[in-house]
Design a protein around this motif. Structure first.
Motif: not given
Ligand code: MG
Ligand code: UDP
Length: 318
Positions: A93, A95, A97, A197, A200
């Motif tokens: 992703d 962002d 993350q 994880r 964001r």
């Molecule tokens: Mg995300």
């Protein structure tokens, strides 16, 4: 030398894209294999496109696929996979993350296990609402019960796939793609990789409740026919209840323990109950018919406006 593509879907990510690129670049520079990054601009309405074009201008290893409008996260990742012809691809992703710094670990894990897929499992997830964590846990558990293939829990699309998987993926003709499910479905050797994880980095999630629900229903209806069976079971229940009620009233009439005039309540209950079951089962049927309707049209999954730094003219599989 082995080759690697990083696939990054981006939708309104102006706040993170530059940092994402910097961190990816630093990581990729430290690797001994040849790498490229495919950013897919999924019809962003902010500055994502201009930032990505500028990056692609100064770094020829960056390929930018620009969609004609927003086609959704799964279509963006699909386009990325369709355009990569390397030994490995990693879906990540924008962002941050999923930390790009884990890329060498993923490659190392693949090498050690001789795996075709390394899927990343979240040990923890910071910055997610309690509702999202709870609902996704229940959803995946139920999905596993209903689906033909088993989905690993707590995984997203963050994973490494090799050319064998890419090749098989490119044969999928269905348009409504639930990528993590499809990759599980392909088989070969798939191993987990555990990670933390992060929250964001900046910007907002593109998955509000409504989109989350439609994503979940795609997983369910594309990977399971059991809701249809459940509709039949519900029908059976309704028929049995109906027969029992019929006996009850017929014998009641004969032996005089029911009074026909006061039957209003029981009739209303029966109508509502059976009506509800009928609507529910028609709804389930409707979901599958809707999917057939979408698939039968055979529309392309995405439309590309332009590709910046297109390395080779590749035939995009429809
Ligand atoms: Mg995300
Ligand atoms: N994304 C996309 N198209 C969309 C929605 C999202 O390409 O229509 C991208 C987004 O830019 C991000 C990734 O998909 O890189 C995951 O989205 P997000 O972080 O919003 O989802 P979450 O992590 O909240 O589930």
């Amino acid at each position: 030398m082995q080759t690697l593509t990083i696939i990054v879907p981006c939708y309104n990510e102006e706040a993170v894209i530059e940092t994402c690129y910097t961190r990816l670049k630093a990581t990729l520079d430290s690797l001994s294999l040849k790498s490229q990054v495919i950013f897919i601009n999924d019809g962003s309405r902010d500055e994502t496109y201009s930032i990505l074009t500028a990056i692609a201008k100064r770094d020829s290893r960056v390929i930018l696929i620009n969609f004609s409008r927003n086609f959704g996260h799964q279509a963006a990742v699909t386009a990325g996979i369709h355009h990569c012809q390397t030994d490995f691809a990693i879906i990540i992703d924008a962002d941050l993350q999923d930390p790009p710094e884990l890329i060498p670990d993923l490659l190392e894990c693949r090498e050690r296990e001789q795996a075709n897929v390394v899927y990343c499992v979240r040990k923890s997830r910071t910055g997610e609402s309690r509702f999202k964590l709870w609902s996704s846990k229940i959803f995946y558990r139920e999905l596993n019960r209903l689906s033909e293939v088993k989905f690993p829990l707590d995984t997203g699309d963050f994973r490494l796939i090799d050319s064998k998987i890419i090749q098989e993926f490119n044969r999928f003709k269905e348009r409504g793609k639930y990528i993590r499910g499809l990759i599980s479905w392909v088989g070969f050797k798939q191993v987990p990789f555990f990670y933390e994880r992060e929250a964001r980095y900046a910007g907002k999630t593109k998955y509000p409740l409504k989109r989350m629900l439609s994503f979940a229903s795609k997983a369910l209806f594309y990977f399971s026919k059991k809701p249809l069976l459940m509709a039949i079971s519900l029908g059976f229940v309704a028929v049995i209840v109906g027969i029992l009620m019929a006996f009850w009233y017929i014998f009641g009439k004969i032996f005089g323990y029911t009074n026909a005039e006061s039957g209003w309540t029981s009739i209303m209950i029966a109508i509502i109950f059976f009506g509800g079951i009928q609507l529910l089962t028609i709804g389930v049927l409707g979901q599958y018919i809707g999917i057939l309707f979408d698939e039968v049209k055979e529309r392309p999954e995405y439309i590309i406006e332009e590709i910046v730094n297109n390395p080779v003219k590749i035939s995009v599989k429809s």
